[in-house]
Design an enzyme around this catalytic site. Sequence first.
Site, PDB file in Angstrom:
ATOM      1  N   SER A 189       0.837  -1.195   0.000  1.00  0.00           N
ATOM      2  CA  SER A 189       0.000   0.000   0.000  1.00  0.00           C
ATOM      3  C   SER A 189       0.879   1.255   0.000  1.00  0.00           C
ATOM      4  O   SER A 189       1.667   1.456  -0.922  1.00  0.00           O
ATOM      5  CB  SER A 189      -0.959  -0.048   1.193  1.00  0.00           C
ATOM      6  N   GLU A 320      -9.197  -5.165  -4.444  1.00  0.00           N
ATOM      7  CA  GLU A 320      -8.624  -4.253  -3.449  1.00  0.00           C
ATOM      8  C   GLU A 320      -9.684  -3.377  -2.774  1.00  0.00           C
ATOM      9  O   GLU A 320      -9.741  -3.257  -1.554  1.00  0.00           O
ATOM     10  CB  GLU A 320      -7.597  -3.334  -4.119  1.00  0.00           C
ATOM     11  N   HIS A 413      -7.830  -5.439  -0.296  1.00  0.00           N
ATOM     12  CA  HIS A 413      -6.585  -4.755   0.028  1.00  0.00           C
ATOM     13  C   HIS A 413      -5.989  -5.322   1.310  1.00  0.00           C
ATOM     14  O   HIS A 413      -6.687  -5.559   2.299  1.00  0.00           O
ATOM     15  CB  HIS A 413      -6.884  -3.267   0.202  1.00  0.00           C
TER      16      HIS A 413
END
Length: 495
Positions: A189, A320, A413
Amino acid sequence: MSSEPIVTTKHGDVRGRVSDAGVYTFKGIPYAAAPVGPNRFRPPQPPEPWPAPRDAAEYGPIAPQASVDGDGPLADLAPRSVVHGDDYLNLNVWTPGLDERLPVLVFIHGGSFTSGSGSIPGYDGTRFARDGVVLVTVNYRLGADGFLWFGDGIPNLGLLDQIAALTWVRDNISGFGGDPGNVTVFGESAGAMSVCSLLAMPAAEGLFHRVIAESGAGHSTISPATARLIGTRLAAVLGVEPTRAAIADVPMPQLIAAQTQLAQEITAKPKTKLWGEVARNLMPFEPIVDGDLLPAPPIERIAAGAGAQVDVLIGTNREEARLFLVPTGAAAKITGPVVHAAAARYGLPAFRGAGRYRANRPGATPGDLLSAIATDWYYWIPALRLAEAHPGTHVYEFAWRSPAFDHALGACHALELPFVFDNLDDPAFKPFVGENPPQQVADAMHKAWIDFATNGDPGWPAYTPQHRIAMRFDTESASTVDDRADERALWNGRR
């Protein structure tokens, strides 16, 4: 073998521990001085040497950040390990032995540049060390302390912290059994966005030899003008002058609260004229393209040849955006017009693009479609763009679907992290992975990361515009060729 091994570093000796499994651990080692007082809003400074061996049995402090205590929908899915203190520019090392010369993996944590740490238990490096790799996790300055900039002074202090940590690795890791000539920096991320920024930064050149970017690429930066917009509004919320000096006088809890309010304002009214580029991704603090430390957006620098000598592995999770839409209940409130508006906002041909995504997903709800489109806009397409810009890049996709939220969370995610670290049994990951996650997926991903860190080959061919090969990690992992080519084509020339 001593149960309390001592290693000499440039700033003093550190005393670690040896686990029952024979893994050496050293935690909370300062790589820079505490970024407080005269060091506030300055580039990282060397730590003061310590004359006696420093105990490195416990994690050190983490960067100041908002708490996730409470019953919010993401609280259980965002594990933290909170230790308060000023000396938070520290790192942790796991190694199988001190007399080796092993590949080194340095992990940069995610958290939207405002949260997270290298001491979350799920990032424990025992299983990397078990498998012959030295694992390092780091903390760096977050939020305003790391990325506030009004145009004067030095920007991107959070990235400079990461460079300081990598410099520490270069200068000291041989004492921990690591090879300073074989360092892979990887992140997830915001950590992935960081490592792609490092790939483009002249000041980081030569400090690492390979990069792994999980769910982040080279597109998440802001301009100096946007940085000033964000900083000016933060100062207004605090009721102080828009300068770093004035903000440095604000008590930290008040500053953290103001950062939270700022993020809420951006989410409530994401207008470009108010927030610049931040209006699109809703992250107020990001790397700043200042023209010097970060001369241009990373994707542009990489396309021009920056980091050409560095091996790259990049990838995304299949769904995600479901992390941000499902636990909050937002997915159930999405309507068809919202999907079309989002497609247009992201640069897709609004009706044709949304129609293609709908046709490929029979029975999908508007929330499902928005999740798919947002995932591709912010994660998948940027990853492919970077792979196209950097010859020899390997690409992966993580597709295993979580059982959480009645199986609605999907391949969201951050879900790949317990598989990469082979820490499926960590209690903090249970809300993500459920009771019986597939060990074979962890075996495959963990091995691929180790193989890549060892020799640059994760086990499948590199991605090229002619042969778009990627590895899909799932209960049955296999390579794909130009997966979803029709949807990829919709994004040509975009992102």
